[in-house]
Design a protein around this motif. Sequence first.
Motif, mmCIF file in Angstrom:
data_model
loop_
_atom_site.group_PDB
_atom_site.id
_atom_site.type_symbol
_atom_site.label_atom_id
_atom_site.label_comp_id
_atom_site.label_asym_id
_atom_site.label_seq_id
_atom_site.Cartn_x
_atom_site.Cartn_y
_atom_site.Cartn_z
ATOM 1 N N THR A 62 35.498 50.056 28.162
ATOM 2 C CA THR A 62 34.309 50.568 28.842
ATOM 3 C C THR A 62 33.544 51.450 27.875
ATOM 4 O O THR A 62 33.914 52.597 27.623
ATOM 5 N N VAL A 63 32.501 50.899 27.292
ATOM 6 C CA VAL A 63 31.661 51.634 26.344
ATOM 7 C C VAL A 63 30.206 51.415 26.729
ATOM 8 O O VAL A 63 29.857 50.381 27.310
ATOM 9 N N PRO A 64 29.331 52.366 26.426
ATOM 10 C CA PRO A 64 27.915 52.201 26.781
ATOM 11 C C PRO A 64 27.206 51.223 25.846
ATOM 12 O O PRO A 64 27.549 51.101 24.676
ATOM 13 N N HIS B 273 24.119 53.826 15.683
ATOM 14 C CA HIS B 273 24.808 55.104 15.892
ATOM 15 C C HIS B 273 23.951 56.060 16.724
ATOM 16 O O HIS B 273 24.470 56.756 17.606
ATOM 17 N N LEU B 274 22.662 56.102 16.462
ATOM 18 C CA LEU B 274 21.783 56.947 17.270
ATOM 19 C C LEU B 274 21.765 56.473 18.719
ATOM 20 O O LEU B 274 21.842 57.284 19.653
ATOM 21 N N ALA B 275 21.673 55.154 18.915
ATOM 22 C CA ALA B 275 21.630 54.607 20.273
ATOM 23 C C ALA B 275 22.894 54.953 21.044
ATOM 24 O O ALA B 275 22.832 55.422 22.199
ATOM 25 N N VAL B 276 24.045 54.763 20.426
ATOM 26 C CA VAL B 276 25.315 55.024 21.113
ATOM 27 C C VAL B 276 25.493 56.517 21.383
ATOM 28 O O VAL B 276 25.946 56.922 22.464
ATOM 29 N N HIS B 277 25.109 57.343 20.425
ATOM 30 C CA HIS B 277 25.216 58.789 20.639
ATOM 31 C C HIS B 277 24.364 59.225 21.830
ATOM 32 O O HIS B 277 24.822 59.991 22.692
ATOM 33 N N LEU B 278 23.134 58.746 21.887
ATOM 34 C CA LEU B 278 22.240 59.121 22.986
ATOM 35 C C LEU B 278 22.770 58.602 24.319
ATOM 36 O O LEU B 278 22.646 59.272 25.356
ATOM 37 N N LEU B 279 23.383 57.419 24.332
ATOM 38 C CA LEU B 279 23.975 56.889 25.560
ATOM 39 C C LEU B 279 25.131 57.765 26.027
ATOM 40 O O LEU B 279 25.260 58.064 27.222
ATOM 41 N N ASP C 36 32.250 56.474 19.311
ATOM 42 C CA ASP C 36 33.165 55.943 20.315
ATOM 43 C C ASP C 36 34.518 56.644 20.188
ATOM 44 O O ASP C 36 34.849 57.176 19.118
ATOM 45 N N PRO C 37 35.316 56.659 21.271
ATOM 46 C CA PRO C 37 36.635 57.303 21.205
ATOM 47 C C PRO C 37 37.458 56.749 20.054
ATOM 48 O O PRO C 37 37.613 55.534 19.922
ATOM 49 N N LEU C 38 37.967 57.634 19.225
ATOM 50 C CA LEU C 38 38.701 57.207 18.037
ATOM 51 C C LEU C 38 40.177 57.034 18.375
ATOM 52 O O LEU C 38 41.005 57.917 18.132
ATOM 53 N N ASP C 39 40.526 55.893 18.971
ATOM 54 C CA ASP C 39 41.926 55.618 19.281
ATOM 55 C C ASP C 39 42.261 54.194 18.857
ATOM 56 O O ASP C 39 41.400 53.393 18.515
ATOM 57 N N GLU C 40 43.527 53.868 18.897
ATOM 58 C CA GLU C 40 43.988 52.574 18.399
ATOM 59 C C GLU C 40 43.444 51.422 19.229
ATOM 60 O O GLU C 40 43.097 50.366 18.694
ATOM 61 N N ALA D 213 28.790 57.529 32.477
ATOM 62 C CA ALA D 213 29.138 56.232 33.034
ATOM 63 C C ALA D 213 27.938 55.596 33.722
ATOM 64 O O ALA D 213 27.695 54.399 33.619
ATOM 65 N N GLU D 214 27.167 56.385 34.450
ATOM 66 C CA GLU D 214 26.001 55.860 35.145
ATOM 67 C C GLU D 214 24.980 55.328 34.160
ATOM 68 O O GLU D 214 24.376 54.285 34.366
ATOM 69 N N SER D 215 24.797 56.050 33.067
ATOM 70 C CA SER D 215 23.855 55.595 32.034
ATOM 71 C C SER D 215 24.303 54.263 31.464
ATOM 72 O O SER D 215 23.508 53.372 31.220
ATOM 73 N N SER D 216 25.614 54.106 31.245
ATOM 74 C CA SER D 216 26.134 52.883 30.664
ATOM 75 C C SER D 216 25.855 51.687 31.562
ATOM 76 O O SER D 216 25.481 50.614 31.110
ATOM 77 N N LYS D 217 26.029 51.846 32.873
ATOM 78 C CA LYS D 217 25.828 50.747 33.805
ATOM 79 C C LYS D 217 24.378 50.279 33.803
ATOM 80 O O LYS D 217 24.089 49.105 33.913
ATOM 81 N N LYS D 218 23.463 51.189 33.667
ATOM 82 C CA LYS D 218 22.045 50.843 33.770
ATOM 83 C C LYS D 218 21.505 50.168 32.530
ATOM 84 O O LYS D 218 20.442 49.583 32.567
ATOM 85 N N THR D 219 22.204 50.242 31.401
ATOM 86 C CA THR D 219 21.635 49.760 30.140
ATOM 87 C C THR D 219 22.439 48.638 29.506
ATOM 88 O O THR D 219 22.203 48.283 28.360
ATOM 89 N N ASP D 220 23.388 48.039 30.259
ATOM 90 C CA ASP D 220 24.278 47.054 29.670
ATOM 91 C C ASP D 220 23.681 45.652 29.745
ATOM 92 O O ASP D 220 24.064 44.823 30.560
ATOM 93 N N ARG D 221 22.705 45.351 28.863
ATOM 94 C CA ARG D 221 22.164 44.006 28.804
ATOM 95 C C ARG D 221 21.426 43.809 27.482
ATOM 96 O O ARG D 221 21.044 44.756 26.816
ATOM 97 N N GLU D 222 21.263 42.537 27.151
ATOM 98 C CA GLU D 222 20.511 42.169 25.951
ATOM 99 C C GLU D 222 19.481 41.139 26.345
ATOM 100 O O GLU D 222 19.725 40.278 27.185
#
Length: 292
Positions: free
Chosen positions: A67-69, A26-32, A237-241, A277-286
């Motif tokens: 599309t989520v970070p 939760h902390l990681a996603v919030h900061l992203l 994350d966006p709270l939608d269906e 969005a830019e932050s999400s692109k740069k950090t999407d890997r494991e």
Amino acid sequence: MQRTNAHVIVLGNEKGGSGKSTTAIHLAVHLLYEGYRVATIDADSRQQTFTAYVRNRRDWAAAHGLTVPHPTHFHLPQTRSDSADENARLEFEMFRQAVAEVEGEVDYLIIDTPGFDTHLSRIAHSLADTLITPLNDSLIDLAVLAKTDPESGKLIELSHYARLVQRARRERMAIDGRTIDWVLVRNRISMLNSRNTRLVQAGLESISQRVGCRVADGIAERVIFRSLFPIGMTVFDPLDEAMLGGMPTMSHIGARHEYRQLVDALHLGLQPQSPRAESSKKTDRETEAVPV
């Protein structure tokens, strides 16, 4: 081991089931979402709950076109040597490589540690700028920190884990003149004014005065977290269906409010950053940390 330029947040507690991994993601996603560059390390090579959460998130997002970070994530595979010393050496080398790869490249590094004492866990604690120790609001969890008087809640003796943190703080002070901001986070607080609640409160106050840490309210017992883990989503994350696979509930909203209050209580000094969005692109890997 040298410090990184990133602000290091360590989740530590020598007891399982306290909410370390859930708080870490939760902390990681919030900061992203706030536009920060975030890396995460799962230092628990046995359970790898944090890694499972990250993978569930990637799989669900890919399967549903979301599309989520995502943080840059490292997990440490369990070592198989017959020698305990060799296993410790290999785990340390993998951990060192992971930290070195993101050193100076991210704003926040979040490390989830195992629920037992290891050499690697001690190293992670010594790197912390912010140490978060989640605790269920019970005398059983309080015993992880100290032995307290069963009638008054006053401190009698610090636990092994509390002394470990004290040593890490002294070492940190000797290295760079800075201390570790240690925050005890009370999860699953009962709304009833019970004897247990009063003793836990008194015990935490005694411990915080003795060791110089802070106490913050955490997250209530909510069924929503059991449904979020399999899909890797968080209350930020966006709270939608489409995102959740079902309609959001008041539990989602209440949990998000609690986590926002917790973030505020951590005093991380958040400032407006670059677009999300830019932050999400740069950090999407494991990445699996591999020993040399």
